[in-house]
Design an enzyme around this catalytic site. Structure first.
Site, PDB file in Angstrom:
ATOM      1  N   ASP A  37       0.834  -1.224   0.000  1.00 25.64           N
ATOM      2  CA  ASP A  37       0.000   0.000   0.000  1.00 25.64           C
ATOM      3  C   ASP A  37       0.855   1.254   0.000  1.00 25.64           C
ATOM      4  O   ASP A  37       0.408   2.306   0.462  1.00 25.64           O
ATOM      5  CB  ASP A  37      -0.874   0.081   1.276  1.00 25.64           C
ATOM      6  N   CYS A  81     -16.787 -14.459  -9.182  1.00 26.38           N
ATOM      7  CA  CYS A  81     -17.850 -14.562  -8.173  1.00 26.38           C
ATOM      8  C   CYS A  81     -19.059 -15.362  -8.635  1.00 26.38           C
ATOM      9  O   CYS A  81     -19.890 -15.741  -7.808  1.00 26.38           O
ATOM     10  CB  CYS A  81     -18.324 -13.172  -7.795  1.00 26.38           C
ATOM     11  N   CYS A  92     -23.261 -14.964  -7.244  1.00 29.77           N
ATOM     12  CA  CYS A  92     -23.444 -14.775  -5.786  1.00 29.77           C
ATOM     13  C   CYS A  92     -24.131 -13.436  -5.447  1.00 29.77           C
ATOM     14  O   CYS A  92     -25.317 -13.399  -5.123  1.00 29.77           O
ATOM     15  CB  CYS A  92     -22.104 -14.920  -5.079  1.00 29.77           C
ATOM     16  N   CYS A 116     -22.497  -9.599  -1.311  1.00 31.35           N
ATOM     17  CA  CYS A 116     -21.890  -8.355  -0.805  1.00 31.35           C
ATOM     18  C   CYS A 116     -22.598  -7.128  -1.384  1.00 31.35           C
ATOM     19  O   CYS A 116     -22.732  -6.111  -0.696  1.00 31.35           O
ATOM     20  CB  CYS A 116     -20.394  -8.317  -1.107  1.00 31.35           C
ATOM     21  N   CYS A 163     -24.051  -4.639   1.556  1.00 31.67           N
ATOM     22  CA  CYS A 163     -23.254  -3.451   1.880  1.00 31.67           C
ATOM     23  C   CYS A 163     -24.174  -2.366   2.443  1.00 31.67           C
ATOM     24  O   CYS A 163     -25.114  -1.939   1.776  1.00 31.67           O
ATOM     25  CB  CYS A 163     -22.551  -2.935   0.622  1.00 31.67           C
ATOM     26  N   CYS A 178     -18.731   4.108   1.330  1.00 33.45           N
ATOM     27  CA  CYS A 178     -18.199   2.952   2.058  1.00 33.45           C
ATOM     28  C   CYS A 178     -17.816   3.347   3.490  1.00 33.45           C
ATOM     29  O   CYS A 178     -17.101   4.323   3.714  1.00 33.45           O
ATOM     30  CB  CYS A 178     -16.975   2.422   1.308  1.00 33.45           C
ATOM     31  N   CYS A 211     -15.052  -1.590   8.327  1.00 33.26           N
ATOM     32  CA  CYS A 211     -16.275  -2.383   8.187  1.00 33.26           C
ATOM     33  C   CYS A 211     -15.877  -3.681   7.506  1.00 33.26           C
ATOM     34  O   CYS A 211     -15.093  -3.675   6.570  1.00 33.26           O
ATOM     35  CB  CYS A 211     -17.273  -1.599   7.327  1.00 33.26           C
ATOM     36  N   CYS A 242     -18.778  -6.811   3.899  1.00 37.45           N
ATOM     37  CA  CYS A 242     -18.671  -7.462   2.579  1.00 37.45           C
ATOM     38  C   CYS A 242     -17.664  -8.621   2.593  1.00 37.45           C
ATOM     39  O   CYS A 242     -17.558  -9.358   1.608  1.00 37.45           O
ATOM     40  CB  CYS A 242     -18.341  -6.453   1.488  1.00 37.45           C
ATOM     41  N   CYS A 297     -19.260 -13.065   2.597  1.00 32.98           N
ATOM     42  CA  CYS A 297     -18.721 -13.744   1.408  1.00 32.98           C
ATOM     43  C   CYS A 297     -18.544 -15.244   1.665  1.00 32.98           C
ATOM     44  O   CYS A 297     -17.868 -15.634   2.626  1.00 32.98           O
ATOM     45  CB  CYS A 297     -17.378 -13.113   1.024  1.00 32.98           C
TER      46      CYS A 297
HETATM   47  S1  SF4 Z   1     -19.947 -12.110  -1.434  1.00 34.16           S
HETATM   48 FE1  SF4 Z   1     -17.939 -12.817  -2.164  1.00 34.16          FE
HETATM   49  S2  SF4 Z   1     -18.370 -14.361  -3.759  1.00 34.16           S
HETATM   50 FE2  SF4 Z   1     -20.267 -13.209  -3.351  1.00 34.16          FE
HETATM   51  S3  SF4 Z   1     -20.260 -11.605  -4.933  1.00 34.16           S
HETATM   52 FE3  SF4 Z   1     -19.334 -10.719  -3.108  1.00 34.16          FE
HETATM   53  S4  SF4 Z   1     -17.150 -11.073  -3.306  1.00 34.16           S
HETATM   54 FE4  SF4 Z   1     -18.168 -12.384  -4.794  1.00 34.16          FE
HETATM   55  S1  SF4 Z   2     -16.476  -2.230   3.755  1.00 34.13           S
HETATM   56 FE1  SF4 Z   2     -17.670  -3.344   2.223  1.00 34.13          FE
HETATM   57  S2  SF4 Z   2     -19.703  -3.694   3.159  1.00 34.13           S
HETATM   58 FE2  SF4 Z   2     -18.662  -2.139   4.389  1.00 34.13          FE
HETATM   59  S3  SF4 Z   2     -19.438  -0.224   3.526  1.00 34.13           S
HETATM   60 FE3  SF4 Z   2     -17.471  -0.674   2.474  1.00 34.13          FE
HETATM   61  S4  SF4 Z   2     -18.019  -1.804   0.628  1.00 34.13           S
HETATM   62 FE4  SF4 Z   2     -19.806  -1.785   1.979  1.00 34.13          FE
END
Ligand code: SF4
Ligand code: SF4
Length: 290
Positions: free
Chosen positions: A117, A171, A174, A177, A181, A197, A222, A225, A229
């Site tokens: 990073d 993915c 699915c 997330c 979110c 976010c 956070c 997401c 998963c």
């Molecule tokens: S929860 Fe995980 S597997 Fe499902 S869409 Fe999001 S990143 Fe992809």
């Molecule tokens: S960390 Fe992931 S779930 Fe949380 S607000 Fe950001 S994008 Fe959304």
């Protein structure tokens, strides 16, 4: 010599492909990076990591993923820090772990630079190219069989290595997330708007938080997401001691933060990534939650 990495891959240093460049240009052009102005800097190097070394043209990237998952043992009635921030600062821990690799390359006469990073490098893009994993719709690098609770560290070098095959997984249908979110930051195509976010707002953003934003017991970052998963189901506890939660961090109440002095903040978060947000930022977040 994996140094605790759960996945390591090699790829050739070259220009980022056109589609990935275009997506990034759009992300910046639409202002979705919010106040993270550094993401719009050094675009030429971000496009071509061969320019990352000072004394030579880079020829390879060695991408390493290090697991950091630990079960959430935030104490009852305490505020919640994102999993990656409950232990020691990964920048320091991983730089120390990879120092012996760059030393070995130097002994052979090669240049090498560790990027965590800390450089204009598309780390997740190169992780995919090096076969380490794929980028989920949640923008996280997902290592097959391990999940997304990983830190990436990349060594850029002028040494030449046999490249790995890129990871071609994805993915599928699915979408968990996207649906879960809380800020609606993830588009159905995986596009990401940092300004919505909670991680960005509680860590990177310095101004007043949007009125009405509900943080609940989140104080820093956070994990929603990642928690939802399916690739993280059954995630195993990291073997890297430094990433285990610090008692002083997982036992902080909102009141304790609101009363915290600068010396106390310095003591509790010594060697922690949380220092990034500074005491004022942490208090701002504490006022918004509950
Ligand atoms: S929860 Fe995980 S597997 Fe499902 S869409 Fe999001 S990143 Fe992809
Ligand atoms: S960390 Fe992931 S779930 Fe949380 S607000 Fe950001 S994008 Fe959304």
């Amino acid at each position: 010599m994996r140094q605790g990495a759960c996945a390591v891959g090699f790829t050739v240093a070259c220009e980022v492909d056109g589609e990935a460049q275009e997506l990034y240009t759009r992300f910046i052009g639409e202002g979705r990076h919010g106040a993270m102005g550094y993401l719009a800097n050094h675009i030429d190097i971000r496009r071509d990591p061969r320019r990352l070394l000072e004394t030579a043209e880079a020829r390879s990237l060695i991408v390493c993923a290090f697991p950091y998952f630990t079960p959430d043992d935030t104490r009852e009635g305490c505020v919640r820090f994102a999993a990656y921030a409950r232990g020691s600062d990964y920048h320091t821990v991983l730089r120390e772990r990879l120092g012996c690799v760059t030393d070995m390359l130097a002994q052979e006469g090669y240049s090498a630079r560790i990027c965590i990073d800390s450089a204009p490098l598309r780390e997740r893009y190169w992780a995919v190219k090096a076969g380490v994993g794929f980028v989920g719709l949640n923008s996280q690098l997902i290592v097959p069989g391990v999940g997304s609770y990983v830190f990436l560290a990349t060594i850029v070098t002028d040494a030449v290595f046999e490249p790995d095959e890129p990871c071609r997984l994805g993915c599928g249908a699915c979408g968990r997330c996207v649906a879960q979110c809380p800020g609606g930051a993830i588009g159905p195509d995986g596009s990401f708007d940092a300004r919505r976010c909670l991680s960005y707002l509680t860590i990177e953003y310095r101004g007043e938080l949007p009125e009405g934003l509900k943080l609940g017991d989140c104080i820093y970052g956070c994990d929603i997401c990642q928690q939802c998963c399916p690739h993280n189901r059954g995630a195993e506890m990291t073997g890297i001691e430094d990433f285990r939660p610090r008692e002083a961090v997982v036992s902080l109440t909102r009141e304790r933060i609101l009363d915290m002095t600068r010396p106390e903040f310095g003591a509790v978060f010594a060697g922690s990534a949380v220092k990034r947000v500074r005491l004022d930022g942490l208090k701002r977040n504490a006022r918004q939650g509950g």
